[in-house]
Design a protein around this motif. Structure first.
Motif, short mmCIF file in Angstrom:
data_model
loop_
_atom_site.label_atom_id
_atom_site.label_comp_id
_atom_site.label_asym_id
_atom_site.label_seq_id
_atom_site.Cartn_x
_atom_site.Cartn_y
_atom_site.Cartn_z
N LYS A 38 10.99 30.20 -32.21
CA LYS A 38 10.16 31.08 -31.38
C LYS A 38 11.00 32.15 -30.69
O LYS A 38 10.58 33.30 -30.57
CB LYS A 38 9.39 30.28 -30.33
CG LYS A 38 7.99 29.96 -30.70
CD LYS A 38 7.20 31.20 -31.06
CE LYS A 38 5.81 30.84 -31.49
NZ LYS A 38 5.12 31.95 -32.12
N GLU B 59 4.04 32.04 -36.80
CA GLU B 59 3.04 31.10 -36.30
C GLU B 59 3.55 29.68 -36.55
O GLU B 59 3.75 29.29 -37.69
CB GLU B 59 1.72 31.32 -37.03
CG GLU B 59 0.62 30.40 -36.59
CD GLU B 59 -0.66 30.64 -37.38
OE1 GLU B 59 -1.49 29.72 -37.39
OE2 GLU B 59 -0.82 31.71 -37.99
N ASP C 266 2.56 27.23 -31.45
CA ASP C 266 1.26 27.89 -31.30
C ASP C 266 0.10 26.91 -31.44
O ASP C 266 -0.95 27.09 -30.83
CB ASP C 266 1.11 28.99 -32.36
CG ASP C 266 2.18 30.05 -32.21
OD1 ASP C 266 2.18 30.73 -31.18
OD2 ASP C 266 3.02 30.17 -33.13
N HIS C 267 0.29 25.90 -32.28
CA HIS C 267 -0.73 24.89 -32.54
C HIS C 267 -0.03 23.54 -32.61
O HIS C 267 1.15 23.46 -32.94
CB HIS C 267 -1.44 25.13 -33.88
CG HIS C 267 -1.85 26.55 -34.09
ND1 HIS C 267 -2.93 27.11 -33.49
CD2 HIS C 267 -1.28 27.53 -34.83
CE1 HIS C 267 -3.03 28.38 -33.86
NE2 HIS C 267 -2.03 28.66 -34.67
#
Length: 138
Positions: free
Chosen positions: A22, A29, A49-50
């Protein structure tokens, strides 16, 4: 680009991978999948992100990923103290995604011919492989 990070136990390796990727590639993503909620939680806090947890999350995540990163045990059934199920190992191994596997010599799996590198050096190698993949697929 969709990156799937898979980790088990406390999620320490995955946490470091998520944070490093990141920081260097904020446009990627990242989906973090832990074999347990503790691993998932630390990867999510690191910036994924998820996030999802469990066997089916690994299976589904492997279908949608361009890159998969995790300790080498994610492709070995019953590794990481039994947290990697045969279905998880198969999903990772059969995925069309490129796999970047981090060599970890523990849990009765020993990778010969690989130096025992610090986690920092291994993370640098992961970032380099992610960069190479991005350049090839740009």
């Amino acid at each position: 680009m969709r990156l799937l990070v898979v980790d088990a136990q406390g999620g320490g390796i995955g946490k470091q991978v998520v944070a490093a990727v990141k920081k260097q590639f904020p446009q990627i993503e990242i989906t973090a999948v832990g074999t347990n909620s503790a691993a998932t939680s630390v990867m999510l806090k690191a910036g994924a992100d998820h996030a999802a947890t469990g066997e089916n999350a690994v299976v589904v995540g492997c279908r949608n990923a361009d890159l998969i990163v995790g300790p080498i045990g994610i492709v070995i059934a019953d590794s990481l103290y039994g947290e990697i199920t045969p279905a998880m190992a198969t999903a990772v191994g059969q995925s069309r995604a490129r796999r970047i596997l981090i060599p970890m010599n523990h849990c009765d799996n020993v990778i010969v011919g690989v130096d025992d590198l610090s986690i920092g050096r291994m993370l640098s190698s992961v970032l380099e492989k992610v960069r190479e993949y991005m350049e090839i697929n740009a």
